[in-house]
Design an enzyme around this catalytic site. Structure first.
Site, PDB file in Angstrom:
ATOM      1  N   HIS A  28      -4.284 -26.628 -18.120  1.00 10.67           N
ATOM      2  CA  HIS A  28      -3.532 -27.699 -17.463  1.00 10.67           C
ATOM      3  C   HIS A  28      -2.250 -28.029 -18.231  1.00 10.67           C
ATOM      4  O   HIS A  28      -1.189 -28.231 -17.633  1.00 10.67           O
ATOM      5  CB  HIS A  28      -4.427 -28.942 -17.327  1.00 10.67           C
ATOM      6  CG  HIS A  28      -3.697 -30.148 -16.848  1.00 10.67           C
ATOM      7  ND1 HIS A  28      -3.361 -31.198 -17.680  1.00 10.67           N
ATOM      8  CD2 HIS A  28      -3.209 -30.478 -15.631  1.00 10.67           C
ATOM      9  CE1 HIS A  28      -2.705 -32.116 -16.975  1.00 10.67           C
ATOM     10  NE2 HIS A  28      -2.598 -31.702 -15.733  1.00 10.67           N
TER      11      HIS A  28
ATOM     12  N   GLU B 186       0.232 -25.490 -17.419  1.00 12.23           N
ATOM     13  CA  GLU B 186       0.818 -25.758 -16.094  1.00 12.23           C
ATOM     14  C   GLU B 186       2.018 -26.706 -16.248  1.00 12.23           C
ATOM     15  O   GLU B 186       3.064 -26.517 -15.636  1.00 12.23           O
ATOM     16  CB  GLU B 186      -0.250 -26.347 -15.168  1.00 12.23           C
ATOM     17  CG  GLU B 186       0.251 -26.740 -13.787  1.00 12.23           C
ATOM     18  CD  GLU B 186      -0.238 -28.113 -13.355  1.00 12.23           C
ATOM     19  OE1 GLU B 186       0.618 -29.001 -13.166  1.00 12.23           O
ATOM     20  OE2 GLU B 186      -1.468 -28.301 -13.217  1.00 12.23           O
ATOM     21  N   HIS B 187       1.859 -27.731 -17.078  1.00 15.33           N
ATOM     22  CA  HIS B 187       2.982 -28.648 -17.327  1.00 15.33           C
ATOM     23  C   HIS B 187       4.160 -27.921 -17.980  1.00 15.33           C
ATOM     24  O   HIS B 187       5.310 -28.137 -17.630  1.00 15.33           O
ATOM     25  CB  HIS B 187       2.541 -29.804 -18.229  1.00 15.33           C
ATOM     26  CG  HIS B 187       1.907 -30.926 -17.485  1.00 15.33           C
ATOM     27  ND1 HIS B 187       2.428 -32.193 -17.454  1.00 15.33           N
ATOM     28  CD2 HIS B 187       0.776 -30.977 -16.731  1.00 15.33           C
ATOM     29  CE1 HIS B 187       1.658 -32.978 -16.718  1.00 15.33           C
ATOM     30  NE2 HIS B 187       0.642 -32.265 -16.283  1.00 15.33           N
TER      31      HIS B 187
ATOM     32  N   GLU C  25      -1.442 -38.921 -18.783  1.00 10.45           N
ATOM     33  CA  GLU C  25      -2.100 -38.577 -17.520  1.00 10.45           C
ATOM     34  C   GLU C  25      -3.615 -38.778 -17.648  1.00 10.45           C
ATOM     35  O   GLU C  25      -4.277 -39.283 -16.740  1.00 10.45           O
ATOM     36  CB  GLU C  25      -1.779 -37.126 -17.127  1.00 10.45           C
ATOM     37  CG  GLU C  25      -2.333 -36.742 -15.764  1.00 10.45           C
ATOM     38  CD  GLU C  25      -2.033 -35.297 -15.369  1.00 10.45           C
ATOM     39  OE1 GLU C  25      -1.340 -34.586 -16.132  1.00 10.45           O
ATOM     40  OE2 GLU C  25      -2.502 -34.871 -14.300  1.00 10.45           O
TER      41      GLU C  25
END
Lengths: 439, 419
Positions: free
Chosen positions: A70, A73-74, A150
């Site tokens: 993840h 992905e950022h 997040e």
């Protein structure tokens, strides 16, 4: 009220279906470097969705470095030599596009939706960041804090999410579905630039990706463009494979989350069940819907209407996972009611199915619902592409979708009872309570 | 860029004999349709002490109709694979039905019955009321909800926008079944309501069917009252909550959707903190500062003057720094305005992404419900891109100075005590 439920559903993706007279008409091609491309032509609106799916997600991670997929992905939005940080998003934006990405346990996907004639820009940008990502140390540190924010937003400060996380962690002890997609806070913090570069080089390659294009395009033109932009990208020599098996559960597992910020108790539970390709997924889908799909389901009728013990309740099952998942249920406990009472009622409903079977009309209702959902889902280019992408990244053929409704139609009430008695057993259950602190 | 054709989305608009306005979009690609009824019965009509009355009334629709219990209604809709949904905001309530062509006839009949012949069974009323009370309690687990509720209270004074549409635990408890029945009788009326139909239907046929089903519904919904606004003043309010992250809302009262400057502000706001992954605030707060996962600003389009607000979250310790950066960025933006290039990029994003936001039956019905309620015109979807393109840099610079006042911002912070 559906919105209230969404936070619970983060772990299991939306239901899907296929079949009938309506089908997804895709065309596929595999490039020499192993890149698979699937195109669905739909000329009803002059738009297109372009999606790149990578076979990497939290399933492909290890203890101590959870959340790395993840976080990567950022980082994919942080620029290459050719398109420095921010440039990608600016180009998409000024061309009227929507873009984003999402990471799951089994996959990571990137997409742009826009006017069909913008398609080539997707090719240019996505082929570039598939291999040329620049890893700036400062950007990396900043992005880590964004991801930690997040996690605070979506999990730490959301008691229901915390509960779901705990239930999964208890249900899986030997399988990577144990940890959350976003990762544990300390792991996110400890991931290094070297770790993430390594993860990128290992998994981001044409032979570990699938491109899905749905919209107002011609398949042959799409294939030519993909060849032009991705054709010369070398495949990865070695993509590691993993194999896990969660051992059979031998007894009920119970967890609780005590939270000062929770106002009402919440129950979330899951039974280990087989996934797609097992042949049992159709009966399981129907079972979950009979138990808790909508206001006329057994749980809702009993807990909300009759006993008035829950604000809302439901059950769901998604077969679309690489490895076996959970058939889940949940209930938001009403003020003044104990979670123990609600749990007891849930069990009475499960036992009711096991003892007295299911009504053929009930089965018919659920089949109608699944078929209708399939029709509604066809209305969106994005959603169709997403279903194709998910199937392909979990090792299934996307054509599976086109026989789904037919296979659902074949399920008999006896099939439903069979899977219910096989899997809805206490020793196969992990259940969690969210308890307001001091209650 | 290529002009994406929107010509397919020009609704056919007509009135039934009872004055109910109907908007139909024939979209016969897939075998299903969406119906959406907009009723001018939002929470602005609630008395302060009965906040939540409108919301409760909307939630009682579908909980009993002549000859049918709540359970029977759900059973029937769900047997058809149809979705029935109700919602109630500050301005209006909506009721929608999504149904396949195979069950359209029966689904629409049931939809009409549920809407026009509700029975408000006393036992269901008690149940739904308790559910709403529970929902409100649950909402307060979410620090973002708490921050945004407090923000509305702080900026709106006595204007009804200060209350959440669901009301408060005590005010919901105070509502009686008789009051709900009365609210339904006086507000759920065809003249003033709008019905949107999108999907696999023939306009002439559906007109006949709707006349049969809805034609006997009679009456005129009351006008929206006038309300005073409090004067705008700078203030800062902190709410203590056991959270790891401060939830921050900054802003003041903005403009109503009917304000002729609304579209100019919409474009201006896109540069400052609008949708997508490109905006001044996104760049400064997330990309440069690493403060927040999400940050955005919005002029909420509303019947009365809606809020202008900026929303973000950051760990408790960084809250004050993040607020300073936001204020600095907004002040700079108001003073200098966007560059010509930023404006052009924003316009291209808004016009280009517009067709993507209205490409399913459900999305078109939702958008048209909004357009119909605000009387923006049946050709609005076609005019929208040109309205955006027409906005000039001078206009943007003028409206941001006129409508955004950083020195008068209210700042609401929900965070852990002591940080």
């Amino acid at each position: 009220m559906l919105r209230v439920l969404l936070s619970v559903l983060v772990w299991c993706t939306i239901a899907f279906a296929g079949g009938g007279n309506l089908e997804i008409k895709g065309v596929e091609r595999v490039l020499k470097n192993g890149l698979k491309v699937i195109v669905v032509e739909d000329h009803s609106t002059p738009t297109v969705t372009f999606q790149v799916w990578y076979k990497v997600g939290s399933y492909y991670e290890r203890f101590g470095k959870t959340g790395i997929s993840h976080l990567l992905e950022h980082m994919m939005f942080k620029g290459t030599e050719k398109y420095p940080n921010g440039e990608f998003s600016k180009i998409v934006s000024r061309n009227g596009g929507q873009e984003n990405a999402f990471t799951s346990r089994d996959y990571t996907a990137y997409f742009e939706n826009w006017a069909a004639d913008r398609l080539e820009i997707s090719m240019e940008l996505e082929s570039d960041r598939m291999v040329n990502l620049k890893f700036d140390p400062e950007e990396f540190d900043r992005e880590k804090s964004v991801v930690m924010e997040e996690r605070r937003l979506r999990t730490e400060d959301d008691p229901t999410s915390l509960l779901v996380e705990e239930v999964y962690a208890a249900a899986y002890k030997a399988h990577p579905y144990h940890w959350p997609v976003i990762g544990w806070m300390k792991d996110i913090e400890s991931i290094t630039l070297e770790d993430i570069k390594h993860h990128y080089r290992t998994f981001y390659a044409p032979n570990n990706a699938v491109i899905v294009v749905v919209g107002d395009v011609k398949a042959e033109e799409v294939f030519a463009l993909v060849e032009k932009y991705f054709g010369s990208t070398p495949p990865a020599k070695h993509i590691p494979e993993f194999s896990y098996e969660e051992p059979p559960q031998e007894g009920e597992r119970r967890v609780e989350v005590r939270s000062k910020e929770a106002r009402l108790p919440f129950i979330f539970g899951g039974f280990h069940v087989p996934n797609i390709g097992s042949g049992e997924e159709y009966a399981l889908k129907i079972l979950a819907a009979i138990l808790g799909g909508g206001r006329s389901s057994r749980l809702y009728k009993r807990l909300v209407f009759k006993e008035q013990a829950a604000l809302y309740t439901g059950a769901y099952y998604s077969s679309k996972t690489k490895d076996p998942g959970l058939l889940c249920f949940y209930a938001a406990v009403k003020p003044g009611v104990s979670p123990e009472k609600v749990e007891k009622l849930i069990w009475e409903e499960i036992e009711g199915i096991l003892k007295n079977g299911v009504d053929p009309k009930e089965v018919e209702k659920v089949k109608n619902q699944i078929e209708a959902e399939f029709v509604y889902g066809l209305d969106s280019n994005f959603y169709r592409a997403m279903n194709i992408g998910i199937l392909e990244t979990i090792g299934m053929d996307w054509r599976y979708l086109n026989s789904y409704v037919d296979n659902i139609r074949k399920v008999s009430p006896e099939d439903v009872i069979r899977v219910a008695s096989k899997y809805l057993r206490k020793e196969n259950l992990t259940i969690g309570y969210l308890l307001p602190e001091g209650s | 860029m290529a002009q994406v054709s929107l010509a397919k989305i020009t609704p056919y608009v007509f009135k039934l004999s009872n004055g109910l306005e109907v908007w139909v979009v024939e979209r016969r690609v897939l075998p299903f349709a969406v119906f959406k009824l907009v009723v001018p019965a939002g929470s602005v009509f609630d008395p302060d002490k009965k906040a939540g009355l409108a919301y409760l009334t909307a939630n009682m629709i579908g909980e009993g109709a002549k000859g049918l219990s709540a359970e029977e209604i759900s059973e029937r809709f769900e047997f058809m694979g149809a979705d029935f949904d109700s919602s109630c905001g500050k301005d209006y309530a909506t009721f929608s039905l999504r149904v396949t062509t195979r069950f359209l006839e029966d689904g629409l009949k049931l939809f009409a019955k549920v809407l026009l012949e509700p029975t408000f069974p006393p036992q269901e009323f008690v149940r739904v009321k308790n559910e709403v009370v529970g929902e409100i309690m649950k909402d307060h687990e979410d620090p973002g909800y708490v921050a945004s509720e407090k923000f509305a209270e702080v900026i709106y004074g006595n204007h009804p926008y200060h209350r959440p549409s669901k009301g408060y635990v005590e005010t919901v408890k105070a509502v009686s079944r008789d009051e709900v029945v009365e609210f339904y009788k006086s507000h759920y009326l065809p003249e003033g309501s709008k019905l949107i139909v999108v999907g696999d239907v023939d306009a002439d046929e559906i007109k006949k069917k709707l006349e049969e089903l809805f034609g006997g519904w009679l009456g005129k919904a009351p006008e929206y009252p006038k309300f005073e606004y409090p004067s705008v003043k700078a203030q800062k309010v902190e709410v203590a909550k056991e959270v790891t992250q401060a939830n921050i809302v900054i802003g003041h009262i903005g403009v109503s959707r009917s304000n002729p400057d609304f579209i100019k502000l919409y474009v201006a706001n896109q540069v400052l903190g609008g949708g997508g992954l490109v905006s001044r605030l996104f760049e400064r707060i997330r990309e440069k500062g690493g403060y927040s996962y999400a940050v955005y600003s919005v002029f909420v389009p509303s019947l009365y003057k809606g809020p202008f607000k900026i929303t973000l979250q950051t760990k408790n310790e960084r809250a004050e720094d993040a607020i300073k950066e936001v204020l600095d960025e907004v002040e700079k933006f108001v003073k200098e305005g966007p560059t010509q290039k930023e404006l052009e990029d924003a316009k291209r994003y808004l016009t280009g992404s517009f067709p993507l936001r209205i490409d399913t039956n459900t999305e078109i019905a939702d958008y048209l419900a909004f357009v119909a309620f605000h009387n923006l015109g049946r050709d609005y979807l076609n005019r929208f891109p040109d309205m955006i393109k027409a906005v000039t840099l001078e206009e943007v610079k003028e409206v941001i100075k006129k409508y955004i006042h950083p020195h008068k911002f209210a700042i609401v912070v929900v965070k852990k005590k002591g940080n």
